[in-house]
Write a protein that holds these residues in place. Structure first.
Motif, PDB file in Angstrom:
ATOM      1  N   GLN A  25       0.839  -1.195   0.000  1.00 39.38           N
ATOM      2  CA  GLN A  25       0.000   0.000   0.000  1.00 39.38           C
ATOM      3  C   GLN A  25       0.875   1.246   0.000  1.00 39.38           C
ATOM      4  N   ILE A  26       1.962   1.196   0.760  1.00 37.55           N
ATOM      5  CA  ILE A  26       2.904   2.314   0.782  1.00 37.55           C
ATOM      6  C   ILE A  26       3.577   2.460  -0.575  1.00 37.55           C
ATOM      7  N   LEU A  27       3.863   1.331  -1.226  1.00 43.56           N
ATOM      8  CA  LEU A  27       4.479   1.377  -2.556  1.00 43.56           C
ATOM      9  C   LEU A  27       3.534   2.008  -3.579  1.00 43.56           C
ATOM     10  N   SER A  28       2.253   1.659  -3.506  1.00 43.68           N
ATOM     11  CA  SER A  28       1.293   2.260  -4.432  1.00 43.68           C
ATOM     12  C   SER A  28       1.203   3.760  -4.209  1.00 43.68           C
ATOM     13  N   MET A  29       1.336   4.172  -2.953  1.00 48.38           N
ATOM     14  CA  MET A  29       1.344   5.592  -2.610  1.00 48.38           C
ATOM     15  C   MET A  29       2.544   6.288  -3.268  1.00 48.38           C
ATOM     16  N   ALA A  30       3.698   5.608  -3.213  1.00 41.20           N
ATOM     17  CA  ALA A  30       4.912   6.173  -3.807  1.00 41.20           C
ATOM     18  C   ALA A  30       4.809   6.218  -5.331  1.00 41.20           C
ATOM     19  N   PHE A  31       4.310   5.147  -5.943  1.00 39.66           N
ATOM     20  CA  PHE A  31       4.173   5.105  -7.403  1.00 39.66           C
ATOM     21  C   PHE A  31       3.202   6.177  -7.904  1.00 39.66           C
ATOM     22  N   ALA A  32       2.171   6.484  -7.102  1.00 42.27           N
ATOM     23  CA  ALA A  32       1.157   7.464  -7.515  1.00 42.27           C
ATOM     24  C   ALA A  32       1.729   8.866  -7.620  1.00 42.27           C
ATOM     25  N   THR A  33       2.855   9.114  -6.943  1.00 43.66           N
ATOM     26  CA  THR A  33       3.478  10.435  -7.045  1.00 43.66           C
ATOM     27  C   THR A  33       4.321  10.566  -8.310  1.00 43.66           C
ATOM     28  N   LYS A  34       4.539   9.451  -9.030  1.00 45.25           N
ATOM     29  CA  LYS A  34       5.378   9.472 -10.225  1.00 45.25           C
ATOM     30  C   LYS A  34       4.603   9.152 -11.495  1.00 45.25           C
ATOM     31  N   TRP A  85      17.744   1.266  -7.796  1.00 46.44           N
ATOM     32  CA  TRP A  85      17.421   1.667  -9.173  1.00 46.44           C
ATOM     33  C   TRP A  85      16.655   2.981  -9.201  1.00 46.44           C
ATOM     34  N   SER A  86      15.782   3.182  -8.211  1.00 46.43           N
ATOM     35  CA  SER A  86      14.983   4.417  -8.180  1.00 46.43           C
ATOM     36  C   SER A  86      15.831   5.637  -7.838  1.00 46.43           C
ATOM     37  N   LEU A  87      17.046   5.424  -7.320  1.00 47.99           N
ATOM     38  CA  LEU A  87      17.948   6.536  -7.007  1.00 47.99           C
ATOM     39  C   LEU A  87      18.846   6.899  -8.176  1.00 47.99           C
ATOM     40  N   LYS A  88      18.781   6.126  -9.242  1.00 51.84           N
ATOM     41  CA  LYS A  88      19.638   6.386 -10.389  1.00 51.84           C
ATOM     42  C   LYS A  88      19.360   7.772 -10.947  1.00 51.84           C
ATOM     43  N   SER A  89      20.418   8.571 -11.085  1.00 55.06           N
ATOM     44  CA  SER A  89      20.271   9.944 -11.589  1.00 55.06           C
ATOM     45  C   SER A  89      20.215   9.927 -13.099  1.00 55.06           C
ATOM     46  N   GLU A  90      19.146  10.516 -13.622  1.00 53.61           N
ATOM     47  CA  GLU A  90      18.962  10.552 -15.072  1.00 53.61           C
ATOM     48  C   GLU A  90      18.412  11.903 -15.470  1.00 53.61           C
ATOM     49  N   LEU A 171      13.533  10.017  -2.792  1.00 50.10           N
ATOM     50  CA  LEU A 171      14.293   9.479  -1.668  1.00 50.10           C
ATOM     51  C   LEU A 171      13.402   8.631  -0.755  1.00 50.10           C
ATOM     52  N   VAL A 172      12.189   9.113  -0.483  1.00 48.01           N
ATOM     53  CA  VAL A 172      11.268   8.366   0.376  1.00 48.01           C
ATOM     54  C   VAL A 172      10.865   7.057  -0.294  1.00 48.01           C
ATOM     55  N   SER A 173      10.550   7.122  -1.588  1.00 44.99           N
ATOM     56  CA  SER A 173      10.170   5.925  -2.333  1.00 44.99           C
ATOM     57  C   SER A 173      11.289   4.894  -2.298  1.00 44.99           C
ATOM     58  N   SER A 174      12.512   5.344  -2.526  1.00 43.91           N
ATOM     59  CA  SER A 174      13.661   4.448  -2.468  1.00 43.91           C
ATOM     60  C   SER A 174      13.830   3.876  -1.076  1.00 43.91           C
ATOM     61  N   GLY A 175      13.636   4.719  -0.063  1.00 44.83           N
ATOM     62  CA  GLY A 175      13.770   4.268   1.320  1.00 44.83           C
ATOM     63  C   GLY A 175      12.794   3.165   1.666  1.00 44.83           C
ATOM     64  N   VAL A 176      11.570   3.254   1.111  1.00 47.48           N
ATOM     65  CA  VAL A 176      10.560   2.219   1.356  1.00 47.48           C
ATOM     66  C   VAL A 176      11.044   0.871   0.818  1.00 47.48           C
ATOM     67  N   PHE A 177      11.536   0.876  -0.435  1.00 48.12           N
ATOM     68  CA  PHE A 177      12.044  -0.355  -1.040  1.00 48.12           C
ATOM     69  C   PHE A 177      13.203  -0.920  -0.224  1.00 48.12           C
ATOM     70  N   LEU A 178      14.153  -0.061   0.115  1.00 49.98           N
ATOM     71  CA  LEU A 178      15.357  -0.516   0.822  1.00 49.98           C
ATOM     72  C   LEU A 178      15.023  -1.051   2.208  1.00 49.98           C
ATOM     73  N   PHE A 179      14.109  -0.370   2.900  1.00 50.08           N
ATOM     74  CA  PHE A 179      13.743  -0.801   4.256  1.00 50.08           C
ATOM     75  C   PHE A 179      13.094  -2.181   4.248  1.00 50.08           C
ATOM     76  N   PHE A 180      12.067  -2.349   3.413  1.00 49.50           N
ATOM     77  CA  PHE A 180      11.360  -3.625   3.401  1.00 49.50           C
ATOM     78  C   PHE A 180      12.218  -4.753   2.815  1.00 49.50           C
ATOM     79  N   GLY A 181      13.091  -4.411   1.855  1.00 52.92           N
ATOM     80  CA  GLY A 181      13.996  -5.423   1.315  1.00 52.92           C
ATOM     81  C   GLY A 181      14.971  -5.910   2.370  1.00 52.92           C
ATOM     82  N   THR A 182      15.544  -4.962   3.109  1.00 51.44           N
ATOM     83  CA  THR A 182      16.480  -5.309   4.181  1.00 51.44           C
ATOM     84  C   THR A 182      15.780  -6.099   5.282  1.00 51.44           C
TER      85      THR A 182
END
Length: 376
Positions: A25-34, A85-90, A171-182
């Motif tokens: 649910q938090i991930l969908s929240m993050a994706f909705a901002t992009k 991957w979401s932190l990759k600068s482009e 940064l928050v979106s990336s943090g969500v992925f990293l936190f739950f992955g870890t």
């Protein structure tokens, strides 16, 4: 019929209860901002359908085919990779190409597919299917449950998305992925691997990787902010010049008014202010000295032209506070044309207010602004 509906409702509520406040649910929240809402929902539906479909198809046999802890370890690693991957600068062109290559729907679907591997909702779907007469309806119910909980997350995401800087969201979106992955790796890796040294090395490598990826993002953001400020300054300078010309054209001249003292004339004061801004964009203006009323007869056609130009500038800028030079010039011209100032909230209500004060002049200003917008 009732049995079939009951299967859907049962599956829906089980998944809804399991997913409220969960990471997806938090991930969908993050994706909705992009991404656009409809694309996020389609991605959620596809990812959930594939994930839960596999669970329902294999049922209780999945754990016999592939150990569940292996699946969860793989999911944890993939989540961390998603976060990095979401932190990759482009740059914008590269991001546009990536969107065209991968697409938001595929990105969201893959994230949800991986995110639900070995998760409680997949296990729930698997359990429900073992004693169900209609496995496909269980799938329908679980996907609906995912869509509703994700929809709630998306609603929140779209509300905060416009108010939070893009870099912060990233940064928050990336943090969500990293936190739950870890967290998933910590919960599923064998205990013999979870030594203080191994955990320290992992966190150090992860922190260094994040630092390397975040550094260019911060640098790019600062560069964009500087560029934006330069563009704003250049725009302000150009607008002040054009407004100065319009006000000069509106001035009655010394042959009719005598020497221009500025403070006693609403147009004269504004001309001096605009000149100060042209000479110094950081000039401090004492707006309290602005005359509150107009005592002279100005050419109404020139007033309408100047007001229309001013409004067209106001429509194309974000800064509409009352002390903005464009807004202050608008107020001056409103006092001359309509005898009062009109607060600008949005284009439609503004012109309605002008027409309610003076229908003829309001329509003329509205028409002229539309012509300016069309480049006429």
């Amino acid at each position: 019929m009732y049995d079939m509906l009951g299967e859907i409702v049962r599956a829906f509520f089980f998944i809804f209860a399991a997913e409220m406040g969960d990471k997806t649910q938090i991930l969908s929240m993050a994706f909705a901002t992009k991404f656009k809402v409809n694309k996020v929902l389609i991605g959620v539906a596809i990812g959930s359908a594939l994930n839960h479909g596999i669970a329902i198809a294999l049922g209780s046999y999945l754990s016999n085919l592939i150990p569940m802890n292996i699946i969860q370890i793989v999911a944890g690693i993939m989540f961390i990779l998603f976060g990095l991957w979401s932190l990759k600068s482009e740059n914008e062109d590269e991001e546009e190409k990536d969107d065209q290559k991968f697409g938001p729907i595929l990105t969201v679907a893959l994230a949800f597919f991986i995110g639900e591997l070995g998760d409680k909702t997949q296990l729930t779907a698997m359990t429900l299917s073992t004693d169900s007469n209609y496995p496909l309806l269980i799938l329908v119910g679980t996907v609906l449950g995912m869509l509703v909980t994700s929809g709630i997350g998306i609603f929140v995401g779209t509300k905060i998305g416009d108010k939070i800087p893009e870099t912060t969201i990233k940064l928050v979106s990336s943090g969500v992925f990293l936190f739950f992955g870890t967290l998933k790796l910590y919960q599923t890796l064998p205990k013999e691997y979870l030594t203080s040294m191994n955990i320290g090395i992992f966190l150090l490598l992860l922190s260094l990787t994040v630092y390397i990826l975040v550094k260019p993002i911060i640098k790019t953001r600062k560069s964009k902010e500087k560029t934006y400020l330069k563009e704003v300054a250049a725009t302000l300078y150009t607008q002040a010049q054009q407004l100065k010309k319009a006000m000069d054209n509106l001035c009655l001249g010394e042959d009719r008014c005598g020497k221009c003292e500025g403070n006693s004339c609403i147009v004269g004061f504004t001309r001096h202010v605009l000149q100060d801004v042209v000479e110094d964009e950081h000039a401090l203006i004492n707006w309290s000295k602005l005359p509150k009323e107009n005592k002279k007869e100005f050419d109404i056609d020139k007033v309408i032209e100047a007001l229309s130009i001013t409004i067209s500038y106001l429509l194309n800028q974000e800064n509409k506070d009352e002390n903005n030079i464009v807004n202050r010039t608008k107020e001056v011209l409103e006092i001359i044309a309509f005898g009062q100032t009109i607060k600008f909230k949005d284009e439609k209500s503004y012109f309605e207010k002008l027409k309610s004060i003076d229908t003829f002049l309001g329509k003329r200003v509205n028409s002229r602004v539309e012509e300016i917008k069309r480049g006429l």
